[in-house]
Write a protein that holds these residues in place. Sequence first.
Motif, PDB file in Angstrom:
ATOM      1  N   GLY A  39      55.672  65.307  47.164  1.00 34.63           N
ATOM      2  CA  GLY A  39      56.708  65.681  46.208  1.00 34.63           C
ATOM      3  C   GLY A  39      56.645  64.907  44.901  1.00 34.63           C
ATOM      4  O   GLY A  39      57.618  64.877  44.146  1.00 34.63           O
ATOM      5  N   ASN A  40      55.493  64.279  44.626  1.00 30.34           N
ATOM      6  CA  ASN A  40      55.336  63.485  43.398  1.00 30.34           C
ATOM      7  C   ASN A  40      54.410  64.162  42.397  1.00 30.34           C
ATOM      8  O   ASN A  40      53.602  63.512  41.742  1.00 30.34           O
ATOM      9  CB  ASN A  40      54.813  62.093  43.749  1.00 30.34           C
ATOM     10  N   MET A  41      54.550  65.473  42.294  1.00 28.70           N
ATOM     11  CA  MET A  41      53.649  66.256  41.448  1.00 28.70           C
ATOM     12  C   MET A  41      53.785  65.890  39.970  1.00 28.70           C
ATOM     13  O   MET A  41      52.822  65.970  39.221  1.00 28.70           O
ATOM     14  CB  MET A  41      53.941  67.752  41.652  1.00 28.70           C
ATOM     15  N   TYR A  42      54.966  65.493  39.538  1.00 31.08           N
ATOM     16  CA  TYR A  42      55.189  65.217  38.112  1.00 31.08           C
ATOM     17  C   TYR A  42      55.336  63.718  37.829  1.00 31.08           C
ATOM     18  O   TYR A  42      55.946  63.323  36.857  1.00 31.08           O
ATOM     19  CB  TYR A  42      56.426  65.983  37.627  1.00 31.08           C
ATOM     20  N   SER A  43      54.741  62.908  38.688  1.00 32.23           N
ATOM     21  CA  SER A  43      54.858  61.456  38.544  1.00 32.23           C
ATOM     22  C   SER A  43      53.915  60.922  37.468  1.00 32.23           C
ATOM     23  O   SER A  43      52.956  61.590  37.061  1.00 32.23           O
ATOM     24  CB  SER A  43      54.537  60.780  39.886  1.00 32.23           C
ATOM     25  N   GLU A  44      54.187  59.691  37.027  1.00 36.59           N
ATOM     26  CA  GLU A  44      53.293  59.026  36.068  1.00 36.59           C
ATOM     27  C   GLU A  44      51.905  58.836  36.674  1.00 36.59           C
ATOM     28  O   GLU A  44      50.888  58.912  35.976  1.00 36.59           O
ATOM     29  CB  GLU A  44      53.882  57.668  35.667  1.00 36.59           C
ATOM     30  N   GLU A  45      51.874  58.576  37.982  1.00 36.51           N
ATOM     31  CA  GLU A  45      50.585  58.388  38.658  1.00 36.51           C
ATOM     32  C   GLU A  45      49.737  59.657  38.576  1.00 36.51           C
ATOM     33  O   GLU A  45      48.532  59.604  38.335  1.00 36.51           O
ATOM     34  CB  GLU A  45      50.816  57.987  40.124  1.00 36.51           C
ATOM     35  N   LEU A  52      45.082  62.630  36.381  1.00 35.99           N
ATOM     36  CA  LEU A  52      44.543  63.818  35.711  1.00 35.99           C
ATOM     37  C   LEU A  52      43.788  63.421  34.432  1.00 35.99           C
ATOM     38  O   LEU A  52      42.713  63.960  34.152  1.00 35.99           O
ATOM     39  CB  LEU A  52      45.652  64.819  35.402  1.00 35.99           C
ATOM     40  N   HIS A  53      44.323  62.478  33.684  1.00 34.68           N
ATOM     41  CA  HIS A  53      43.604  61.986  32.497  1.00 34.68           C
ATOM     42  C   HIS A  53      42.270  61.351  32.907  1.00 34.68           C
ATOM     43  O   HIS A  53      41.233  61.603  32.282  1.00 34.68           O
ATOM     44  CB  HIS A  53      44.457  60.969  31.725  1.00 34.68           C
ATOM     45  N   ASP A  54      42.317  60.541  33.962  1.00 37.16           N
ATOM     46  CA  ASP A  54      41.091  59.854  34.422  1.00 37.16           C
ATOM     47  C   ASP A  54      40.005  60.844  34.840  1.00 37.16           C
ATOM     48  O   ASP A  54      38.818  60.600  34.615  1.00 37.16           O
ATOM     49  CB  ASP A  54      41.417  58.934  35.600  1.00 37.16           C
ATOM     50  N   TYR A  55      40.429  61.956  35.454  1.00 32.23           N
ATOM     51  CA  TYR A  55      39.453  62.923  35.979  1.00 32.23           C
ATOM     52  C   TYR A  55      38.979  63.910  34.916  1.00 32.23           C
ATOM     53  O   TYR A  55      37.821  64.338  34.927  1.00 32.23           O
ATOM     54  CB  TYR A  55      40.058  63.697  37.153  1.00 32.23           C
ATOM     55  N   LEU A  56      39.877  64.282  34.005  1.00 32.89           N
ATOM     56  CA  LEU A  56      39.553  65.351  33.053  1.00 32.89           C
ATOM     57  C   LEU A  56      38.891  64.848  31.772  1.00 32.89           C
ATOM     58  O   LEU A  56      38.050  65.542  31.198  1.00 32.89           O
ATOM     59  CB  LEU A  56      40.818  66.141  32.709  1.00 32.89           C
ATOM     60  N   LEU A  71      49.009  72.339  39.428  1.00 32.97           N
ATOM     61  CA  LEU A  71      48.874  71.328  38.374  1.00 32.97           C
ATOM     62  C   LEU A  71      48.478  71.935  37.028  1.00 32.97           C
ATOM     63  O   LEU A  71      48.343  71.204  36.041  1.00 32.97           O
ATOM     64  CB  LEU A  71      47.820  70.291  38.789  1.00 32.97           C
ATOM     65  N   ILE A  72      48.287  73.259  36.978  1.00 35.62           N
ATOM     66  CA  ILE A  72      47.783  73.896  35.743  1.00 35.62           C
ATOM     67  C   ILE A  72      48.646  73.562  34.516  1.00 35.62           C
ATOM     68  O   ILE A  72      48.090  73.238  33.454  1.00 35.62           O
ATOM     69  CB  ILE A  72      47.616  75.418  35.938  1.00 35.62           C
ATOM     70  N   PRO A  73      49.985  73.606  34.592  1.00 38.04           N
ATOM     71  CA  PRO A  73      50.770  73.261  33.389  1.00 38.04           C
ATOM     72  C   PRO A  73      50.451  71.858  32.864  1.00 38.04           C
ATOM     73  O   PRO A  73      50.365  71.647  31.649  1.00 38.04           O
ATOM     74  CB  PRO A  73      52.223  73.371  33.870  1.00 38.04           C
ATOM     75  N   GLN A  74      50.242  70.903  33.780  1.00 38.46           N
ATOM     76  CA  GLN A  74      49.920  69.534  33.358  1.00 38.46           C
ATOM     77  C   GLN A  74      48.483  69.440  32.850  1.00 38.46           C
ATOM     78  O   GLN A  74      48.199  68.727  31.883  1.00 38.46           O
ATOM     79  CB  GLN A  74      50.116  68.573  34.530  1.00 38.46           C
ATOM     80  N   ILE A  75      47.566  70.164  33.507  1.00 36.30           N
ATOM     81  CA  ILE A  75      46.161  70.152  33.086  1.00 36.30           C
ATOM     82  C   ILE A  75      46.015  70.720  31.681  1.00 36.30           C
ATOM     83  O   ILE A  75      45.255  70.202  30.859  1.00 36.30           O
ATOM     84  CB  ILE A  75      45.295  70.940  34.103  1.00 36.30           C
TER      85      ILE A  75
END
Length: 259
Positions: free
Chosen positions: A153-159, A164-168, A189-193
């Motif tokens: 349930g931590n989909m929108y967390s800072e972590e 996502l930044h580290d991977y993309l 995760l598409i909206p965040q990606i």
Amino acid sequence: MSNKNPIGLFDSGVGGTSIWKEVHTLLPNESTLYLADSKNAPYGQKSQEEIIELSKKNTEFLLNQNCKMIIVACNTATTNAIKTLRETYDIPFIGIEPAIKPAALQSKNNCIGILATKGTLNSELFHQNVALYSDVKIVEQIGYGLVQLIESGNMYSEEMTQLLHDYLNPMIEQNIDYLVLGCTHYPYLIPQIKKILPSHIKIIDSGEAVARQTKHILEVNNLFNTSHKKAENIFYINSEPEVMQELIGPNYKVNYKDF
């Protein structure tokens, strides 16, 4: 096998509901039964033997509920176990594979990125598919931690944002123009990606293709539900049900079942 019987789907957790949504949208008259093995998520860090055993257990649960076909709504389970499932059980199976083909064929830069689990990227089936596109540079990235954050349930967390930044970012630096999502959890995760990727990079997942293939297999096997009884959509999960309830919305009930 009755045509009125449901289509079964299983995943290591809630991610495969992204596939269920596409199937339900295309085939609203079909009943479905979704099984989330969240207790054992993520499959991507397990051995092939463990993935096969869990996939067999999930399949037998769905067969005991009289499912007429099964969608393995998990990239890791598909790439590691679907061959064994097809050899073991006499029922149509549909698998989920990263959509390398459309990305590779449409890429103008001849460079695509794939974000997937370790289990998918290390599988024999994945390597066979990659080998078909030797003229395309394929930047692979294991999405360590992403499934666990979604499941908890931590989909929108800072972590999540940091991961996502580290991977993309390294993919962006290598000039990809397509990003393939190789795990059924990742479409959530598409909206965040999209906030991280430049607008020219297109995102591809397998959901619509799987729904079309499901329709095709129903047709070929003469399994369409032709009754006028209202379709039922049933969800089972063996861990915390709240996360799945949030993803599928208030119109459907999530049932907790220890299996």
